[in-house]
Design an enzyme around this catalytic site. Structure first.
Site, PDB file in Angstrom:
ATOM      1  N   LYS A  64      57.561 -39.517  12.543  1.00  0.00           N
ATOM      2  CA  LYS A  64      56.707 -40.458  11.807  1.00  0.00           C
ATOM      3  C   LYS A  64      57.475 -41.115  10.665  1.00  0.00           C
ATOM      4  CE  LYS A  64      52.283 -38.052  12.210  1.00  0.00           C
ATOM      5  NZ  LYS A  64      51.243 -37.484  11.367  1.00  0.00           N
ATOM      6  N   SER A 121      34.279 -38.503  -5.843  1.00  0.00           N
ATOM      7  CA  SER A 121      35.000 -39.720  -6.248  1.00  0.00           C
ATOM      8  C   SER A 121      34.842 -40.038  -7.736  1.00  0.00           C
ATOM      9  CB  SER A 121      34.497 -40.911  -5.439  1.00  0.00           C
ATOM     10  OG  SER A 121      35.128 -42.089  -5.905  1.00  0.00           O
ATOM     11  N   THR A 161      38.076 -45.215   1.049  1.00  0.00           N
ATOM     12  CA  THR A 161      38.963 -44.059   0.912  1.00  0.00           C
ATOM     13  C   THR A 161      38.915 -43.219   2.179  1.00  0.00           C
ATOM     14  OG1 THR A 161      39.624 -42.268  -0.565  1.00  0.00           O
ATOM     15  CG2 THR A 161      37.261 -42.644  -0.388  1.00  0.00           C
ATOM     16  N   ARG A 187      57.187 -33.781   7.482  1.00  0.00           N
ATOM     17  CA  ARG A 187      57.120 -32.605   8.360  1.00  0.00           C
ATOM     18  C   ARG A 187      57.344 -33.036   9.810  1.00  0.00           C
ATOM     19  NH1 ARG A 187      51.514 -29.554   7.699  1.00  0.00           N
ATOM     20  NH2 ARG A 187      50.809 -31.488   8.630  1.00  0.00           N
ATOM     21  N   LYS A 233      40.538 -45.867   5.788  1.00  0.00           N
ATOM     22  CA  LYS A 233      41.413 -46.992   5.412  1.00  0.00           C
ATOM     23  C   LYS A 233      42.038 -47.699   6.625  1.00  0.00           C
ATOM     24  CE  LYS A 233      42.783 -45.119   0.926  1.00  0.00           C
ATOM     25  NZ  LYS A 233      43.891 -44.790   0.032  1.00  0.00           N
TER      26      LYS A 233
HETATM   27  P1  NDP Z   1      47.439 -38.574   5.466  1.00  0.00           P
HETATM   28  O1  NDP Z   1      46.535 -37.584   6.060  1.00  0.00           O
HETATM   29  O2  NDP Z   1      47.501 -39.957   6.026  1.00  0.00           O
HETATM   30  O3  NDP Z   1      48.958 -38.002   5.497  1.00  0.00           O
HETATM   31  C1  NDP Z   1      49.208 -36.683   5.094  1.00  0.00           C
HETATM   32  C2  NDP Z   1      50.724 -36.455   4.986  1.00  0.00           C
HETATM   33  O4  NDP Z   1      50.928 -35.167   4.418  1.00  0.00           O
HETATM   34  C3  NDP Z   1      51.451 -36.470   6.317  1.00  0.00           C
HETATM   35  O5  NDP Z   1      52.735 -37.008   6.095  1.00  0.00           O
HETATM   36  C4  NDP Z   1      51.536 -34.969   6.665  1.00  0.00           C
HETATM   37  O6  NDP Z   1      52.630 -34.640   7.497  1.00  0.00           O
HETATM   38  C5  NDP Z   1      51.752 -34.387   5.289  1.00  0.00           C
HETATM   39  N1  NDP Z   1      51.350 -32.971   5.146  1.00  0.00           N
HETATM   40  C6  NDP Z   1      50.098 -32.465   5.235  1.00  0.00           C
HETATM   41  N2  NDP Z   1      50.101 -31.137   4.980  1.00  0.00           N
HETATM   42  C7  NDP Z   1      51.400 -30.798   4.725  1.00  0.00           C
HETATM   43  C8  NDP Z   1      52.054 -29.592   4.394  1.00  0.00           C
HETATM   44  N3  NDP Z   1      51.384 -28.437   4.269  1.00  0.00           N
HETATM   45  N4  NDP Z   1      53.399 -29.627   4.191  1.00  0.00           N
HETATM   46  C9  NDP Z   1      54.091 -30.776   4.300  1.00  0.00           C
HETATM   47  N5  NDP Z   1      53.526 -31.966   4.624  1.00  0.00           N
HETATM   48  C10 NDP Z   1      52.187 -31.970   4.831  1.00  0.00           C
HETATM   49  O7  NDP Z   1      47.074 -38.614   3.906  1.00  0.00           O
HETATM   50  P2  NDP Z   1      47.311 -39.798   2.871  1.00  0.00           P
HETATM   51  O8  NDP Z   1      48.641 -40.360   3.142  1.00  0.00           O
HETATM   52  O9  NDP Z   1      46.134 -40.693   2.855  1.00  0.00           O
HETATM   53  O10 NDP Z   1      47.286 -39.024   1.457  1.00  0.00           O
HETATM   54  C11 NDP Z   1      48.350 -38.171   1.057  1.00  0.00           C
HETATM   55  C12 NDP Z   1      48.110 -37.668  -0.361  1.00  0.00           C
HETATM   56  O11 NDP Z   1      48.110 -38.745  -1.296  1.00  0.00           O
HETATM   57  C13 NDP Z   1      46.769 -36.946  -0.548  1.00  0.00           C
HETATM   58  O12 NDP Z   1      46.980 -35.824  -1.378  1.00  0.00           O
HETATM   59  C14 NDP Z   1      45.912 -37.976  -1.246  1.00  0.00           C
HETATM   60  O13 NDP Z   1      44.917 -37.367  -2.041  1.00  0.00           O
HETATM   61  C15 NDP Z   1      46.948 -38.683  -2.111  1.00  0.00           C
HETATM   62  N6  NDP Z   1      46.561 -40.069  -2.496  1.00  0.00           N
HETATM   63  C16 NDP Z   1      46.394 -40.355  -3.828  1.00  0.00           C
HETATM   64  C17 NDP Z   1      46.049 -41.629  -4.233  1.00  0.00           C
HETATM   65  C18 NDP Z   1      45.876 -41.912  -5.691  1.00  0.00           C
HETATM   66  O14 NDP Z   1      45.339 -42.977  -6.040  1.00  0.00           O
HETATM   67  N7  NDP Z   1      46.313 -41.040  -6.573  1.00  0.00           N
HETATM   68  C19 NDP Z   1      45.852 -42.730  -3.268  1.00  0.00           C
HETATM   69  C20 NDP Z   1      46.065 -42.326  -1.882  1.00  0.00           C
HETATM   70  C21 NDP Z   1      46.392 -41.031  -1.540  1.00  0.00           C
HETATM   71  P3  NDP Z   1      52.535 -34.748   9.119  1.00  0.00           P
HETATM   72  O15 NDP Z   1      52.724 -36.206   9.425  1.00  0.00           O
HETATM   73  O16 NDP Z   1      53.625 -33.892   9.593  1.00  0.00           O
HETATM   74  O17 NDP Z   1      51.157 -34.249   9.488  1.00  0.00           O
END
Ligand code: NDP
Length: 273
Positions: free
Chosen positions: A158, A15, A63, A154, A67
């Site tokens: 959802k 972090s 984080t 994907r 959350k």
């Molecule tokens: P979640 O685990 O809640 O959601 C993940 C999402 O990514 C889902 O929609 C999932 O799809 C999709 N996904 C995962 N792998 C793949 C893939 N290979 N191809 C296509 N879609 C994929 O994660 P979060 O929403 O919490 O976080 C998402 C991203 O945002 C992370 O990279 C995180 O680090 C970043 N983030 C950055 C922040 C910042 O301050 N910069 C703050 C919060 C998050 P499915 O539903 O089909 O599984």
């Protein structure tokens, strides 16, 4: 007496939040200590009590992966946290209750609009992903009155569900990647695909002329999505480091009533990565 705060998560060693809040404290002269605490995956409730009653923290950031769980536990929440379905900032009230907020959405919007002068009003936004991060940014993005938001995921059910949840606030639709049609001015990657070095399967010609591509993930080298965006000749490509600093600034403001400057902290982090 020095007020104590922390970020909780699992894992948490990576972090950047302690560094960011230390910079905010130095800059504003606020007397705070901020640490990173790893919470066991099955021990959130106990840990929250300890943080409040034993360590006497005044507040925490939350984080991955807590959350949504913290959202369920907090008794009082801001309107934006209610809509986001996730809490990333908690205030431990003097009466022992918890107040939950979500500053991720405002963090993204400030980074786009203020730091990078990206126009959102009247624009077509494509939001990739339907997890916690995506849900948290939909209502704040709609406040800028874009022409519309299409959420592609994907698992199409959802994104359709999220679109239904927010349809009363604006023009929001959802579906799978194969349902993406037309061109977009702003494409925001809120999937975790970049973590695996992957790019969601996007159609050709999805970027309008002058488009901006934003990856919520950040890294010292271009993420797979940013590489894709550059190859597609996006006019602007931005990673999520600014969002991270802006969401932290909003949490600091909630706790301390003082708004820190973010530009110097963003450059400091860019120089460290
Ligand atoms: P979640 O685990 O809640 O959601 C993940 C999402 O990514 C889902 O929609 C999932 O799809 C999709 N996904 C995962 N792998 C793949 C893939 N290979 N191809 C296509 N879609 C994929 O994660 P979060 O929403 O919490 O976080 C998402 C991203 O945002 C992370 O990279 C995180 O680090 C970043 N983030 C950055 C922040 C910042 O301050 N910069 C703050 C919060 C998050 P499915 O539903 O089909 O599984």
């Amino acid at each position: 007496m020095t007020d104590k705060y922390a970020v909780i998560g699992n894992p948490i060693h990576h972090s950047k939040s302690p560094l960011i809040h230390a910079e905010f404290a130095r800059q504003t002269g606020e007397d705070i200590e901020y640490s990173a605490i790893e919470v066991p995956l099955d021990g959130l409730q106990n840990s929250l009590q300890q943080l409040r009653d034993v360590l006497k923290l005044k507040g925490i950031n939350v984080t991955v992966p807590f959350k949504e769980q913290v959202w369920k536990i907090t008794q009082q929440k801001s309107a934006r946290a209610e809509l986001a379905g996730a809490v990333n900032t908690v205030v431990f009230n003097n009466d022992g209750s918890l107040f939950g907020d979500n500053t991720d959405g405002i963090g993204l919007c400030r980074d786009l609009v203020i730091n990078h002068q990206v126009e959102l009003a009247g624009k077509r936004i494509l939001l990739l992903g339907a997890g916690g991060a995506s849900r948290g940014v939909i209502a704040p993005l709609l406040e800028y009155q874009p022409l519309g938001i299409f959420i592609a995921n994907r698992t199409a059910s959802k994104s359709s569900h999220l679109a239904e949840l927010f349809a009363h606030l604006g023009n929001v639709h959802g579906g799978g990647f194969h349902d993406i049609a037309g061109e977009f001015d702003v494409v925001i990657n809120a999937t975790a695909a970049s973590l695996q070095g992957e790019v969601p399967p996007l159609p050709d010609k999805v970027l309008a002329s002058g488009a901006c591509c934003y990856d919520m993930m950040y890294s010292d080298t271009d993420t797979a999505f940013i590489q894709w965006a550059k190859a597609q000749k996006a006019e602007k490509t931005i990673d999520g480091l600014g969002m991270l600093v802006e969401q932290a600034a909003e949490a600091f403001y909630l706790w301390r009533g003082v708004r820190p400057q973010t530009a110097s902290v963003i450059s400091l982090l860019h120089n460290k990565t």
